[in-house]
Design a protein around this motif. Structure first.
Motif, PDB file in Angstrom:
ATOM      1  N   GLY A 134     -16.051 -78.615  62.412  1.00  0.00           N
ATOM      2  CA  GLY A 134     -15.881 -79.901  61.768  1.00  0.00           C
ATOM      3  C   GLY A 134     -15.625 -80.991  62.789  1.00  0.00           C
ATOM      4  N   TRP A 135     -16.000 -82.195  62.433  1.00  0.00           N
ATOM      5  CA  TRP A 135     -15.623 -83.399  63.177  1.00  0.00           C
ATOM      6  C   TRP A 135     -14.630 -84.179  62.319  1.00  0.00           C
ATOM      7  CZ3 TRP A 135     -16.505 -84.645  68.115  1.00  0.00           C
ATOM      8  CH2 TRP A 135     -17.565 -84.025  68.799  1.00  0.00           C
ATOM      9  N   PHE A 136     -13.559 -84.617  62.950  1.00  0.00           N
ATOM     10  CA  PHE A 136     -12.537 -85.425  62.306  1.00  0.00           C
ATOM     11  C   PHE A 136     -12.304 -86.668  63.155  1.00  0.00           C
ATOM     12  CE2 PHE A 136     -10.801 -82.559  59.042  1.00  0.00           C
ATOM     13  CZ  PHE A 136     -11.427 -81.373  59.411  1.00  0.00           C
ATOM     14  N   ARG A 137     -11.644 -87.645  62.571  1.00  0.00           N
ATOM     15  CA  ARG A 137     -11.280 -88.837  63.337  1.00  0.00           C
ATOM     16  C   ARG A 137      -9.922 -89.333  62.886  1.00  0.00           C
ATOM     17  NH1 ARG A 137     -15.789 -93.126  60.962  1.00  0.00           N
ATOM     18  NH2 ARG A 137     -14.861 -93.388  58.878  1.00  0.00           N
ATOM     19  N   GLU A 144      -8.843 -87.750  59.369  1.00  0.00           N
ATOM     20  CA  GLU A 144      -9.733 -87.599  58.232  1.00  0.00           C
ATOM     21  C   GLU A 144     -11.012 -86.850  58.611  1.00  0.00           C
ATOM     22  OE1 GLU A 144     -11.138 -91.305  56.643  1.00  0.00           O
ATOM     23  OE2 GLU A 144     -11.994 -91.970  58.539  1.00  0.00           O
ATOM     24  N   PHE A 145     -11.513 -86.122  57.636  1.00  0.00           N
ATOM     25  CA  PHE A 145     -12.760 -85.384  57.795  1.00  0.00           C
ATOM     26  C   PHE A 145     -13.926 -86.359  57.927  1.00  0.00           C
ATOM     27  CE2 PHE A 145     -15.677 -81.923  57.218  1.00  0.00           C
ATOM     28  CZ  PHE A 145     -16.709 -82.417  56.427  1.00  0.00           C
ATOM     29  N   VAL A 146     -14.843 -86.050  58.852  1.00  0.00           N
ATOM     30  CA  VAL A 146     -16.041 -86.861  59.039  1.00  0.00           C
ATOM     31  C   VAL A 146     -17.284 -86.066  58.644  1.00  0.00           C
ATOM     32  CG1 VAL A 146     -17.476 -88.083  60.716  1.00  0.00           C
ATOM     33  CG2 VAL A 146     -14.981 -88.212  60.877  1.00  0.00           C
ATOM     34  N   GLU A 169     -15.040-100.256  61.639  1.00  0.00           N
ATOM     35  CA  GLU A 169     -14.128 -99.331  60.960  1.00  0.00           C
ATOM     36  C   GLU A 169     -14.351 -97.869  61.366  1.00  0.00           C
ATOM     37  OE1 GLU A 169     -16.062-101.664  59.527  1.00  0.00           O
ATOM     38  OE2 GLU A 169     -16.862-100.958  57.591  1.00  0.00           O
ATOM     39  N   ASP A 170     -15.378 -97.602  62.150  1.00  0.00           N
ATOM     40  CA  ASP A 170     -15.573 -96.263  62.696  1.00  0.00           C
ATOM     41  C   ASP A 170     -14.738 -96.035  63.960  1.00  0.00           C
ATOM     42  OD1 ASP A 170     -19.051 -96.579  61.891  1.00  0.00           O
ATOM     43  OD2 ASP A 170     -17.540 -95.416  60.791  1.00  0.00           O
ATOM     44  N   THR A 171     -14.082 -97.069  64.441  1.00  0.00           N
ATOM     45  CA  THR A 171     -13.250 -96.959  65.635  1.00  0.00           C
ATOM     46  C   THR A 171     -12.110 -95.968  65.403  1.00  0.00           C
ATOM     47  OG1 THR A 171     -13.755 -99.194  66.388  1.00  0.00           O
ATOM     48  CG2 THR A 171     -11.696 -98.204  67.179  1.00  0.00           C
ATOM     49  N   ALA A 172     -12.014 -94.969  66.268  1.00  0.00           N
ATOM     50  CA  ALA A 172     -11.005 -93.922  66.133  1.00  0.00           C
ATOM     51  C   ALA A 172     -11.138 -92.947  67.297  1.00  0.00           C
ATOM     52  CB  ALA A 172     -11.189 -93.154  64.820  1.00  0.00           C
ATOM     53  N   VAL A 173     -10.176 -92.046  67.394  1.00  0.00           N
ATOM     54  CA  VAL A 173     -10.334 -90.877  68.258  1.00  0.00           C
ATOM     55  C   VAL A 173     -11.014 -89.795  67.428  1.00  0.00           C
ATOM     56  CG1 VAL A 173      -9.177 -89.120  69.639  1.00  0.00           C
ATOM     57  CG2 VAL A 173      -8.295 -91.466  69.606  1.00  0.00           C
ATOM     58  N   TYR A 174     -12.083 -89.249  67.964  1.00  0.00           N
ATOM     59  CA  TYR A 174     -12.854 -88.239  67.259  1.00  0.00           C
ATOM     60  C   TYR A 174     -12.550 -86.861  67.840  1.00  0.00           C
ATOM     61  CZ  TYR A 174     -15.561 -91.697  64.711  1.00  0.00           C
ATOM     62  OH  TYR A 174     -15.949 -92.692  63.851  1.00  0.00           O
ATOM     63  N   TYR A 175     -12.305 -85.908  66.937  1.00  0.00           N
ATOM     64  CA  TYR A 175     -11.956 -84.550  67.322  1.00  0.00           C
ATOM     65  C   TYR A 175     -12.949 -83.560  66.709  1.00  0.00           C
ATOM     66  CZ  TYR A 175      -7.320 -86.611  68.174  1.00  0.00           C
ATOM     67  OH  TYR A 175      -6.271 -87.380  68.616  1.00  0.00           O
ATOM     68  N   CYS A 176     -13.273 -82.523  67.454  1.00  0.00           N
ATOM     69  CA  CYS A 176     -13.980 -81.409  66.831  1.00  0.00           C
ATOM     70  C   CYS A 176     -12.976 -80.278  66.625  1.00  0.00           C
ATOM     71  CB  CYS A 176     -15.175 -80.943  67.648  1.00  0.00           C
ATOM     72  SG  CYS A 176     -14.788 -80.132  69.200  1.00  0.00           S
ATOM     73  N   PRO A 212     -12.431 -69.937  61.611  1.00  0.00           N
ATOM     74  CA  PRO A 212     -13.153 -68.654  61.587  1.00  0.00           C
ATOM     75  C   PRO A 212     -13.599 -68.268  60.190  1.00  0.00           C
ATOM     76  CG  PRO A 212     -10.807 -68.252  61.713  1.00  0.00           C
ATOM     77  CD  PRO A 212     -10.979 -69.749  61.772  1.00  0.00           C
ATOM     78  N   CYS A 213     -14.396 -69.125  59.596  1.00  0.00           N
ATOM     79  CA  CYS A 213     -14.890 -68.906  58.238  1.00  0.00           C
ATOM     80  C   CYS A 213     -16.333 -69.373  58.169  1.00  0.00           C
ATOM     81  CB  CYS A 213     -14.040 -69.692  57.230  1.00  0.00           C
ATOM     82  SG  CYS A 213     -12.307 -69.201  57.190  1.00  0.00           S
ATOM     83  N   THR A 214     -16.949 -69.077  57.053  1.00  0.00           N
ATOM     84  CA  THR A 214     -18.365 -69.394  56.901  1.00  0.00           C
ATOM     85  C   THR A 214     -18.608 -70.896  56.774  1.00  0.00           C
ATOM     86  OG1 THR A 214     -18.710 -67.289  55.779  1.00  0.00           O
ATOM     87  CG2 THR A 214     -20.424 -68.957  55.541  1.00  0.00           C
ATOM     88  N   ARG A 215     -17.777 -71.544  55.941  1.00  0.00           N
ATOM     89  CA  ARG A 215     -18.031 -72.938  55.595  1.00  0.00           C
ATOM     90  C   ARG A 215     -16.997 -73.884  56.202  1.00  0.00           C
ATOM     91  NH1 ARG A 215     -17.021 -74.441  50.933  1.00  0.00           N
ATOM     92  NH2 ARG A 215     -15.679 -72.725  50.300  1.00  0.00           N
ATOM     93  N   ALA A 216     -17.444 -75.087  56.495  1.00  0.00           N
ATOM     94  CA  ALA A 216     -16.531 -76.144  56.898  1.00  0.00           C
ATOM     95  C   ALA A 216     -15.868 -76.718  55.652  1.00  0.00           C
ATOM     96  CB  ALA A 216     -17.292 -77.236  57.636  1.00  0.00           C
ATOM     97  N   VAL A 217     -14.637 -77.188  55.790  1.00  0.00           N
ATOM     98  CA  VAL A 217     -13.908 -77.800  54.687  1.00  0.00           C
ATOM     99  C   VAL A 217     -13.287 -79.098  55.157  1.00  0.00           C
ATOM    100  CG1 VAL A 217     -13.455 -75.590  53.552  1.00  0.00           C
ATOM    101  CG2 VAL A 217     -11.823 -76.471  55.239  1.00  0.00           C
ATOM    102  N   VAL A 218     -12.799 -79.904  54.218  1.00  0.00           N
ATOM    103  CA  VAL A 218     -12.311 -81.235  54.588  1.00  0.00           C
ATOM    104  C   VAL A 218     -10.851 -81.226  55.035  1.00  0.00           C
ATOM    105  CG1 VAL A 218     -13.969 -82.335  53.035  1.00  0.00           C
ATOM    106  CG2 VAL A 218     -11.646 -81.838  52.228  1.00  0.00           C
TER     107      VAL A 218
END
Length: 124
Positions: free
Chosen positions: A35-38, A46-48, A89-96, A100-106
């Motif tokens: 997942g990518w978050f910011r 928050e989830f991106v 408004e996209d300005t933020a620190v972005y994290y990946c 260890p699961c099949t699907r990404a979640v928010v």
């Protein structure tokens, strides 16, 4: 211990594009959803966007849908976030992050490993 390293952040004008990369220290992406978050100053993380461990399923926050694209190259142990039509408004620190699961979640609490983050600043 999975290590994630983000890169590609920077300063860009509104309407511009950036591509973020997240590289893993091992063969993470064949067994982890990513997942990518910011996080902007004074706001919660928050989830991106997210991608399944197979790469066959992706999901996006409504605020970035149609502008951002998440992809992965398992052979390179790397996940990308292509960001187009950037807004201030996209300005933020972005994290990946990896889980260890099949699907990404928010929910960020469902992710086990995090990168150090990369700053994205969009000027108006």
């Amino acid at each position: 211990q999975v290590q994630l390293v983000e890169s590609g952040g920077g300063l860009v004008q509104a309407g511009g594009s950036l591509t973020l990369s997240c590289a893993s220290s091992e063969r993470t992406f064949s067994t982890y959803a990513m997942g990518w978050f910011r996080q902007a100053p004074g706001k919660e993380r928050e989830f991106v966007a997210g991608i399944s461990w197979s790469g066959g399923s992706t999901g996006y926050a409504d605020s970035v849908k149609g502008r951002f694209t998440i992809s992965s190259v398992n052979a390179k142990n790397t996940v990308y976030l292509q960001m187009n039509s950037l807004k201030p408004e996209d300005t933020a620190v972005y994290y990946c992050a990896a889980r260890p699961c099949t699907r990404a979640v928010v929910d960020p609490n469902q992710y086990h490993y995090w990168g150090q983050g990369t700053q994205v600043t969009v000027s108006s």
